[in-house]
Design a protein around this motif. Sequence first.
Motif, PDB file in Angstrom:
ATOM      1  N   ILE A 438       0.866  -1.181   0.000  1.00  0.00           N
ATOM      2  CA  ILE A 438       0.000   0.000   0.000  1.00  0.00           C
ATOM      3  C   ILE A 438       0.904   1.232   0.000  1.00  0.00           C
ATOM      4  N   THR A 440       1.439   5.201   0.481  1.00  0.00           N
ATOM      5  CA  THR A 440       0.816   6.313   1.211  1.00  0.00           C
ATOM      6  C   THR A 440       1.704   7.542   1.171  1.00  0.00           C
ATOM      7  N   SER A 444      -2.745  10.935   1.804  1.00  0.00           N
ATOM      8  CA  SER A 444      -3.564   9.743   2.080  1.00  0.00           C
ATOM      9  C   SER A 444      -4.289   9.959   3.395  1.00  0.00           C
ATOM     10  N   GLU A 449      -6.474   5.946   5.140  1.00  0.00           N
ATOM     11  CA  GLU A 449      -5.774   5.461   6.324  1.00  0.00           C
ATOM     12  C   GLU A 449      -6.513   4.293   6.967  1.00  0.00           C
ATOM     13  N   THR A 452      -5.756   1.272   4.942  1.00  0.00           N
ATOM     14  CA  THR A 452      -4.391   0.820   5.203  1.00  0.00           C
ATOM     15  C   THR A 452      -4.326   0.034   6.506  1.00  0.00           C
ATOM     16  N   LYS A 456      -3.595  -4.043   6.757  1.00  0.00           N
ATOM     17  CA  LYS A 456      -2.346  -4.429   7.422  1.00  0.00           C
ATOM     18  C   LYS A 456      -2.572  -5.351   8.617  1.00  0.00           C
ATOM     19  N   SER A 464       3.258  -1.200   3.971  1.00  0.00           N
ATOM     20  CA  SER A 464       3.007   0.113   3.370  1.00  0.00           C
ATOM     21  C   SER A 464       4.350   0.763   3.063  1.00  0.00           C
ATOM     22  N   SER A 469       1.030   8.738   6.466  1.00  0.00           N
ATOM     23  CA  SER A 469      -0.256   9.220   5.960  1.00  0.00           C
ATOM     24  C   SER A 469      -0.645  10.507   6.686  1.00  0.00           C
TER      25      SER A 469
END
Length: 555
Positions: A438, A440, A444, A449, A452, A456, A464, A469
């Motif tokens: 991902i 960021t 972002s 967020e 993400t 995760k 990421s 972010s």
Amino acid sequence: MKRNFIKIPVLALVLALSTLALNSCVKDEETSITEPTRYTSGDVKSYADLFKVFWTVMDQRYNYFYEQKRADGMDWNAIYREYYPKFAALKTFGKSTDNDKDINDDKLKAAQYFTDIVNPIIDQHFYVDIKLPASNNNVVSTYRFSGGMKNKRNNIYPFSAKYGYMKDRLAGNALMLDNFLLAGNLKSNPDIYYFSFAQFALTSNLKIDLLDKYLTPDTGNGLLLTTADIDASKELSSIKDATFRNKVRDFTVNILNQWNSFPASAEVKAFNDQIAPFKTTEVVSDAFLDVTQKALTKSKNLVAYNSGATYAPVLTAESLPYIQWFVSKMGTHVQWGYRLPQFQDAAQGIINKAPLYKNFFNPLKKGDIKKIIIDLRGNGGGAIVDARFFTDRFITKPAVWGYQRTKEGNGQFNYTPWVPMQANPHQFGLPSNIPIVILTDKGSASMSEMSTMMIKTQGSQVISVGDYSAGATAGLGSPDDFNGGTRDQIAGYLTFYMPLMAAKDASGQVIEGVGVKPDIFVTPPTDAEVAAMQSSPSTFVDRVINEAVKYLSGK
């Protein structure tokens, strides 16, 4: 930078709180009450009043004072003690006798005071618009104050720049919706799929959401036109010549029958027969698209019941009232009885939205996509429903990804308990875990967020890459659902955009104002790099993409 941020769901919190005793996480000396103070413009007659209303609204509704006090020592009561005398010293508010220079000087001082007060606020969704007197003639200047407004923000790559850069780097099956979505296999690494979009508005723009069937009204639907209705028409019976009356009657009955043959046609039946298989598999087959196109095309070539030219053989001054009645009734019959526009919108939507399903959702479910880059750089968030429609497709096991709380009273620290938020697998999502990267940056925000953090939770195969972010994770929603937050104009001078909930990640860390920490940090782009991505996409090198490809190439 304020973008289209998400509305975090409040339903889970509402349900959870209904089963919990609402004891504050931090005890406050004040008694918890249910209704925040309400103000009118009559409550503000001076700069001191304006500050007091602002301070009190924040005191009663802001969600992060506890975290701010722990992190940077912000003492909201000390803010009042320091700044109330400063605002009270500004004497020109509402005074028609003062000259414009004095008014302007006080305005600038007030704006600076509010800037100094609000700048440390960590809630990155938050802002407040405040009207300040600008002259003798009741002119006001509206200032916007937000957390971090004095800080220089890191550069980001906007979606439009990424689109121009990436579109020629994707293979021929790429999805390209200009200014909204870009996805496909990388030419340089065909085993890696790339997916990026401008904002979380996928559900509203690209979800195929169908009824069980179309063009099949219930028996007895009073909006339908029948031959019995025609025969009972007063307008028809007013045509004196029986032979001509019958001719007109038969002519219009024939139009009705011609139109009614469409809902009963093989094309419509074939279309309706494809809906159930789609709903149970989400597969957009070639057969589904074929019958959809045929039915849609036929629907656009039906008898023109609403055209005057259609009735030329029977249209006279005497028959005109009946023809007008018939056209009106046919309009209701078609538009609302059979709901033809509803079918046409659904059919066109299938055709327009099919590429996302055929080229991404269906291969993802089948397991054909083995590695993926989800590029959320510059994506400021959007609609929470996209969590169910998009983000959950990358969830293979239920997992708590964060917690929320709000205010349960007007005390500065009258908080509800933290309530967990859980991600669950999508019915048509990944069949098993795959390597996911991902991307960021400080653009972002919000739903980017949240997504993400959700993805995760699935394991070490998800990382990421890029910059931190935005740190805009607080939840929006209806300000009347809880004491926390408001998006109202208050006292005629202040318009708040204040989330009603605080949030923290699965580890219990409040990342508001900080952001999701990337597993592989890549320094933000320079001004020259941002410009080069747009001006020289063929030669530009995206350092973040390179890191993602490097990581996935080893998986």
